[in-house]
Scaffold this motif. Structure first.
Motif, PDB file in Angstrom:
ATOM      1  N   VAL A 673       0.654  -1.252  -0.388  1.00 49.56           N
ATOM      2  CA  VAL A 673       0.344  -0.003  -0.513  1.00 49.56           C
ATOM      3  C   VAL A 673       0.893   1.565  -0.201  1.00 49.56           C
ATOM      4  O   VAL A 673       0.465   2.537  -0.005  1.00 49.56           O
ATOM      5  CB  VAL A 673      -1.247  -0.024   1.282  1.00 49.56           C
ATOM      6  CG1 VAL A 673      -1.763  -1.248   0.739  1.00 49.56           C
ATOM      7  CG2 VAL A 673      -0.435  -0.422   2.987  1.00 49.56           C
ATOM      8  N   LEU A 674       2.176   1.316   0.027  1.00 45.00           N
ATOM      9  CA  LEU A 674       2.932   2.095   0.116  1.00 45.00           C
ATOM     10  C   LEU A 674       3.162   3.071  -1.083  1.00 45.00           C
ATOM     11  O   LEU A 674       2.721   2.691  -2.102  1.00 45.00           O
ATOM     12  CB  LEU A 674       4.968   1.688   0.242  1.00 45.00           C
ATOM     13  CG  LEU A 674       5.673   2.917   0.573  1.00 45.00           C
ATOM     14  CD1 LEU A 674       4.886   3.339   1.601  1.00 45.00           C
ATOM     15  CD2 LEU A 674       6.873   2.637   0.730  1.00 45.00           C
ATOM     16  N   TYR A 675       2.893   3.907  -1.610  1.00 42.63           N
ATOM     17  CA  TYR A 675       2.458   5.795  -2.243  1.00 42.63           C
ATOM     18  C   TYR A 675       1.113   5.538  -2.406  1.00 42.63           C
ATOM     19  O   TYR A 675       1.216   6.474  -3.631  1.00 42.63           O
ATOM     20  CB  TYR A 675       3.284   4.763  -3.456  1.00 42.63           C
ATOM     21  CG  TYR A 675       5.598   5.184  -2.555  1.00 42.63           C
ATOM     22  CD1 TYR A 675       5.852   6.072  -1.851  1.00 42.63           C
ATOM     23  CD2 TYR A 675       5.793   4.116  -2.970  1.00 42.63           C
ATOM     24  CE1 TYR A 675       7.408   5.829  -1.773  1.00 42.63           C
ATOM     25  CE2 TYR A 675       6.513   3.785  -2.981  1.00 42.63           C
ATOM     26  CZ  TYR A 675       7.992   5.180  -2.041  1.00 42.63           C
ATOM     27  OH  TYR A 675       9.014   4.918  -1.321  1.00 42.63           O
ATOM     28  N   ARG A 676       0.623   4.221  -2.046  1.00 40.27           N
ATOM     29  CA  ARG A 676      -1.086   4.355  -2.613  1.00 40.27           C
ATOM     30  C   ARG A 676      -2.058   5.118  -1.442  1.00 40.27           C
ATOM     31  O   ARG A 676      -2.742   5.694  -2.053  1.00 40.27           O
ATOM     32  CB  ARG A 676      -1.740   3.270  -2.620  1.00 40.27           C
ATOM     33  CG  ARG A 676      -1.151   2.650  -4.206  1.00 40.27           C
ATOM     34  CD  ARG A 676      -1.556   1.490  -5.014  1.00 40.27           C
ATOM     35  NE  ARG A 676      -1.349   2.043  -6.505  1.00 40.27           N
ATOM     36  CZ  ARG A 676      -1.363   2.144  -7.556  1.00 40.27           C
ATOM     37  NH1 ARG A 676      -2.731   3.534  -7.648  1.00 40.27           N
ATOM     38  NH2 ARG A 676      -0.998   2.069  -8.142  1.00 40.27           N
ATOM     39  N   ASP A 677      -1.374   4.585   0.175  1.00 43.87           N
ATOM     40  CA  ASP A 677      -2.221   4.926   1.323  1.00 43.87           C
ATOM     41  C   ASP A 677      -1.318   5.344   2.173  1.00 43.87           C
ATOM     42  O   ASP A 677      -1.451   4.209   3.003  1.00 43.87           O
ATOM     43  CB  ASP A 677      -3.520   3.417   1.176  1.00 43.87           C
ATOM     44  CG  ASP A 677      -4.664   4.803   2.967  1.00 43.87           C
ATOM     45  OD1 ASP A 677      -3.538   5.209   3.258  1.00 43.87           O
ATOM     46  OD2 ASP A 677      -5.243   3.636   2.869  1.00 43.87           O
ATOM     47  N   ASP A 678      -0.161   6.693   2.475  1.00 39.61           N
ATOM     48  CA  ASP A 678       0.997   6.012   3.192  1.00 39.61           C
ATOM     49  C   ASP A 678      -0.171   6.531   4.644  1.00 39.61           C
ATOM     50  O   ASP A 678       1.521   6.045   5.358  1.00 39.61           O
ATOM     51  CB  ASP A 678       1.269   7.794   3.276  1.00 39.61           C
ATOM     52  CG  ASP A 678       2.189   7.711   1.939  1.00 39.61           C
ATOM     53  OD1 ASP A 678       2.491   6.748   1.006  1.00 39.61           O
ATOM     54  OD2 ASP A 678       2.613   8.733   1.313  1.00 39.61           O
TER      55      ASP A 678
END
Length: 759
Positions: A673-678
């Motif tokens: 989920v990194l860079y999509r939902d920090d």
């Protein structure tokens, strides 16, 4: 085939410069889904901007309307057409003419070398000297035709004519297939000479050569270059120019060309017939010529046009041209120059001779001009057809009468054949091809009507009917089908519909192919859509039957088995199963869990996100409730990655917190989920920091993760149990010893007192 200097073909004339901005905006408004940059051919989506799409009547193809103007050929070709292409001559850095390109495949290598030695000479005189040396080596027909072609290119037309006449004077068995070439070239020479002549003698002679050419083809002569078809265009040219005065045609720098000659009503019918026959038989020059003729007619003033409009073929040609140019009629509710001109011509357009055969098309033109009253008047006079009922439906929608519009759509559907291939068994290949072209046009219209019928049913709240009607519209409207199936129908309604009406279709699955080259039948895609929806909703046992692709089916079953195992087991075994499900959700999620449309766009394998492209329509409360109920959780692009991350998080809760697996599971969840939902990624990281062990790769947490080692977790769990008991032992060791000492002291005291009491 015209002899010309060896140069590149002329470039197509660009759109009118003054219209460029306007035309671009019109194109965007009419075909916006298809104009996304750097993407595949995006299908239409009528469920977006429904009011516009239901009111819009698409323009038709000009070429597909020319068959009614054509006549059957008086001959049948005995051979397949040659490839119409220009070959690049590497030696002389030039393109070869079509005749020379054909000779490269026709002649044996030895003869081709000799012919090329003539064709590559620097002058006609040099070529004649070479020919004198080849007298015994090369057939006279090949020699004379090659010399004639050289003279033609050099504009020595009398010398060229002499050589070509020698070819056609040879006995038929000695012409080496060059008789038709020579006859066509002779006609071209006569037409060139006619431009400076004061009488029609050259036109007459050119027509005689063309008729002789067509006679030879009728008698069985091979015509791989289809010169007999090109001759139809030349004969039309003769009719247009013979005895006619040239007129000055002024046009802008980027304006398409027009016919620069006065038009004679007496010959115009035959001219149109010849060009149309040429076009229908596959020669694009006929199509181009009819476009030029149509533009010439449109450029005339009303008084000039009136006598020409008395010709039925002129009426039919203009109607075809208008129908193929309807997108240029109006912009933003205002008639443009094209629309104004059409409206002006319609004021003097004779209707008594076209009502029965062209009335529905005229009604369509009035509708596209926004003249709904005239469209209704023309519909009342027209013979019933699919088009008349389609227009009736649109006019009813203009009046706000959805019920009558629905009835008109139903009538329109019934006017199309159920089998477009019936009746073709006894036709020749060319007729069958034309029927196939006509059937394609009919099929496209039928599909559009069915799609609009489905959109109207959607507006009326008849959701299951809408899906059935849209499904009948086929692949072109797959996005609309997917929208209704995925977001509007409930899962139960969709399952019932598919089980009853959508059987699986046989499909050979390619071993190695790009996603856009291996599109399965629409039935299978709709079943996949249901299978993914069932899997998202937890119906693990029901989903696999809807995945006919063996690979997908295996993944679905593996995913279901992993979730079942995870829920039925405990501890590390449950964590191992959750991790297996998480990996499948992350790496196969698009195929087994993804939404066909927003937010995942499985339709494009997730490569495009179109959520910001379409403006949201105002939906009915009932439809909006269904849309909200079927929304992705979370409603974010690649939503299955979030589900995969949560499954990994669940697995982390079931392994020892001081194990490598705990760190690895949370690292994987963070990375997905990194860079999509920090915020979510930060929460997973903080959980690791608070509870997890130090690992050397933690510096790049979420970007460089190890695979969780569950076997070591088992060992870690055992070690943790031993450590736990050891801690308890060390914690209780001193108190227990003291307790034992006290008990021993008490027992000793008790025993001493008893002995003393006995004494």
């Amino acid at each position: 085939m015209r002899h010309k200097s060896n140069s590149l073909p002329a470039k197509a004339i660009p759109c009118w410069k003054t219209k460029l901005k306007q035309t671009s905006l019109i194109g965007l408004s009419f075909f916006s889904p298809a104009l996304l940059a750097c993407g595949p051919d995006f299908p239409l989506q009528l469920t977006q901007d429904r009011q516009y799409n239901l009111s819009y009547l698409p323009q038709t193809s000009f070429s597909q309307q020319l068959s009614g103007l054509a006549k059957p050929l008086a001959w049948q070709f005995q051979d397949a057409p040659a490839a119409q292409e220009y070959l690049w001559d590497e030696v002389h850095s030039r393109y070869l003419s079509q005749t020379r390109a054909y000779e490269n495949s026709e002649l044996p290598e030895a003869q081709l070398t000799l012919v090329n030695s003539l064709r590559d000479a620097q002058s006609v005189a040099e070529a004649e000297q070479i020919a004198a040396q080849l007298k015994e080596s090369l057939a006279p027909a090949l020699t004379w035709y090659s010399l004639g072609a050289m003279a033609f290119d050099a504009k020595e037309y009398d010398r060229a004519s002499d050589y070509f006449k020698k070819v056609i004077a040879l006995p038929e068995s000695e012409r080496a297939g060059r008789s038709l070439w020579a006859l066509y070239s002779l006609s071209r020479i006569e037409l060139i000479k006619s431009k400076t002549a004061s009488d029609n003698s050259h036109f007459v002679q050119a027509n005689a050569y063309l008729q002789q050419l067509q006679t030879e083809v009728t008698q069985g002569a091979a015509d791989p270059l289809r010169l007999s078809l090109a001759g139809l265009g030349e004969q039309a040219y003769i009719l247009l120019h013979q005895g006619q005065a040239q007129i000055e045609v002024t046009r802008g720098e980027y304006e398409p060309p027009k016919i620069d000659v006065a038009l004679n009503p007496a010959t115009l019918d035959k001219v149109i017939e010849l060009y149309a026959t040429q076009s229908v038989q596959g020669d694009s020059s006929g199509y181009d010529s009819l476009l030029m003729l149509s533009r010439s007619l449109m450029s005339k003033n009303i008084n000039e046009l009136k006598p020409l409009l008395q010709q039925p073929s002129v009426q039919q040609l203009l109607i075809a041209y208008w129908q193929s140019s309807a997108n240029d009629f109006a912009f933003d509710g205002q008639l443009m120059e094209m629309g104004q001109k059409v409206a002006e011509i319609l004021t003097v357009f004779p209707t008594d001779g076209v009502v029965l055969s062209q009335g529905d098309k005229l009604a369509a033109i009035y509708y596209q001009l926004g003249d709904y009253a005239s469209a209704e008047r023309m519909l009342a006079l027209a013979k019933p057809s699919g088009l008349t009922w389609w227009l009736t439906a649109k006019l009813m929608l203009q009046k706000g009468d959805q019920a009558q519009a629905a009835k008109a759509y139903a009538q329109a559907v019934h006017h199309f054949p159920t089998d477009a291939t019936s009746g073709t068994e006894h036709l020749n290949a060319k007729d069958t091809q034309q029927q196939a072209i006509d059937a394609d046009a009919q099929q496209a219209t039928y599909c559009r009507i069915r799609a609009e019928q489905g959109v109207l049913s959607l507006e009326r709240g008849e959701y299951v009917d809408a899906l059935g009607q849209l499904l009948a519209s086929g692949d072109e409207y797959w996005q609309d089908i997917a929208y209704v199936a995925e977001r509007v129908l409930t899962t139960a309604e969709l399952k019932l519909f598919i089980d009853k009406h959508v059987p699986v279709m046989t499909f050979e699955y390619p071993k190695d192919s790009d996603w856009y080259d291996s599109v399965e039948p629409i039935n299978n895609r709709l079943r996949y859509l249901l299978g993914r929806r069932l899997l998202r909703e937890g119906a693990i046992a029901e989903a696999p039957v809807y995945f006919s692709n063996p690979t997908l089916n295996a993944n679905v079953q593996e995913y279901g088995k992993a979730l079942t195992t995870a829920k039925s087991s405990k501890g590390i075994e449950s964590a191992r199963a959750y991790w297996a499900a998480a990996e499948l959700a992350r790496h196969q999620g698009m195929e087994i869990l993804g939404f066909e449309l927003a937010p995942d766009y499985s339709i494009y394998a997730g490569m495009f996100d179109l959520r910001d492209w379409y403006a949201a329509d105002k939906l009915s409360d009932k439809e909006q409730q269904r849309i909200s109920a079927s929304q992705a959780i979370p409603d974010k692009r690649f939503h299955y990655r979030y589900q995969a991350a949560e499954l990994a998080n669940k697995a982390a809760d079931l392994v020892p917190h001081n194990s490598q697996a705990y760190a690895a599971l949370l690292c994987q969840a963070t990375g997905w989920v990194l860079y999509r939902d920090d915020e979510l990624a930060r929460r997973y990281y903080k959980k690791y920091v608070a509870n997890g062990p130090f690992v050397p790769w933690a510096e790049n947490f979420g970007t460089q993760c190890e695979t969780p080692d569950f076997d070591r977790s088992v060992e870690r769990e055992k070690a943790n149990q031993i450590a736990k008991w050891n801690a308890i032992y060390h914690k209780l060791k001193k108190p227990v010893a003291v307790s034992f000492a006290i008990i021993a002291a008490l027992l000793g005291a008790y025993a001493w007192r008893r002995r003393k009491h006995k004494q």
